[in-house]
Motif scaffolding. Sequence first.
Motif: not given
Length: 608
Positions: A155-159, A168-190
């Motif tokens: 809960t809370g805020w993510a940077t 790259r997601l950081t929540v509070g003092d947690d380690e940064t989580t790296v996420l690849e956007v999975p696939n092309a969508t209507a909003t991320t066609p590139h």
Amino acid sequence: MNIDFHRLALADFDDLAAGGGRTGLVLGLRRTQLSKRLLALHAVMTDAAERAPEAVAASGLTNSYGVLAASQRTVPEPTEAILLSPGLGLWAMHCLRRLHGKASPSNPLEEDLGILGGFAVAAALRAGLHATVAVPLQDGDLLIPAVGRVRVGRTGWATVRIERACLRLTVGDDETTVLEVPNATATTPHLPAGPQDSRWRMVPELVSVVNGRRIALLLDDVDPARRLLDLPMARGTVTEDVDAWQQRLDGGWRILDDYDPLIAEAVSAGLATIFPLAASSWAEELSASSGEAFGAVALTLPRDGLSFAAALVHEFQHTKLSALLDLVALLEPADERLFYAPWRRDPRPLPGLLQGAYAYLGLTGFWDYRRLAESGDDFAHFEFARWRDEVWRVLSTLRLSGTMTPLGMRFLDGMRTAVWAHRQKPVPNGPGELARQAADDTRIAWRLRNVEPAPAQIAVLAQAWIEGDPPPITRIPIRIIPGHRGLVTSSRLLLTHLRLLDPKRFEAARQGVPHVLDAKVSAADQALAFGDARTAAQAYKEELEHEPDLLDSWAGLALCRRQRLSSGSRALVTRPEVVHRLHRRIEELSGIRTDPDALAAWLPELVP
């Protein structure tokens, strides 16, 4: 962010008034909505800075706005799609109401302002920017409107640091989580397609193509602002749900293309998003739209392609009219009167009356096509006959209201011309009579729920009845009381639909085959549907003998008497609220539960 100046040709205005609006006109309305979004966004930034600077700082609002502006400079057209996201319109208007004290939700203001961060992330992904944005988490998830939901479990805020296809997601003092956007969508066609991280659930896109005409609709159950519509939103659309939505859309799109290819193209240009709704006890099928969310339809899963097509036609009418009302004034402001709307259980103000009439004008044309395209389609005949007459009556109410502007009167004239042409067309007797009965049922039930006759006059009448005197008054003032929101539904209407849509099943019910009808359908409603008004009337009176405030039973009894309207039953049909309230008052004063028919026969011709 630049705002354009807009003009609307009078010929286009007249085209809209008649229910039209081709693709070029709709795209023009879409441009006006972009300007409206930019103005609303600017107002949020200005008002928030003046009225809530601490919340602005805590929410990262200024930074989120900067990312949106940078995205628009980099890739203007794709960013415009984000700026036109229906949720962004809902969010901006909600924030303005809250900043001006017209909304008081329980959550901190910075959480509301922070929702812009999710739109900034979506825009940065479209533009391929490197940017950092603060976003409030919702129920442990990062929500990126029109893109997807990331399960964070905190809960809370993510940077959120956006680096093209990487978050790259950081929540509070947690380690940064790296996420690849999975696939092309209507909003991320590139973005390239790839294996999907289990923490992601992307917003699916429904696409259908018929005769080269394409419609694409995001099935967005992610956008956090959609809940501002105050509707029963569905949570989570599993693969099976998406498949069902796609099948229904394919069927509906074929019907729309066959109905009118030009209308189909305009619908495709004007609508972009579906907010899926959950079915509820008061509406198994529900559709809605908002002038603050141009391009979106909130919709339960339609039962079939025909239902999907009708919902798109209905809500597209609302979409066009709402965009027009942002450009011109059709009604004078500040009229708080409430009126009968045949599509609602509750009274509606004049703007709602105009919106509904315009939506059902579009549906009238659609059902006219269906009844001719599908020879012998009694349901289409029924819907056509019902709504052409109801829209005509509502237009008369609007015309006589005294609140239409000169342009508003011109708009009504265009609508009336279109409806008048429909009213000249013949309808088979069976569906036509069922349409008239449904209209009377709706009106009678609405009066019983929402019209209050003056208590003083009701008391005078009650005393005269008790003393055996003739009724001393014929004028009974009324007032309209706000009721519970809801669409028109009843067992009688459902039985009519069953009769028209599934005649074999209806006939089985008539023959007494068990378990065909829901156990909640009363014997009185069944008798009336099966054509036995005498038995139905007796059953309704027995229900009222046990529970005298059953409004559906009063309406059913009035419908039975409507079939053979005489001076002795006219009050029950035309002023049912008077008979009901008088019946109750007589029992309160004397302890006697009177016969409804005798009471109605005693009453004279009543006037409001």
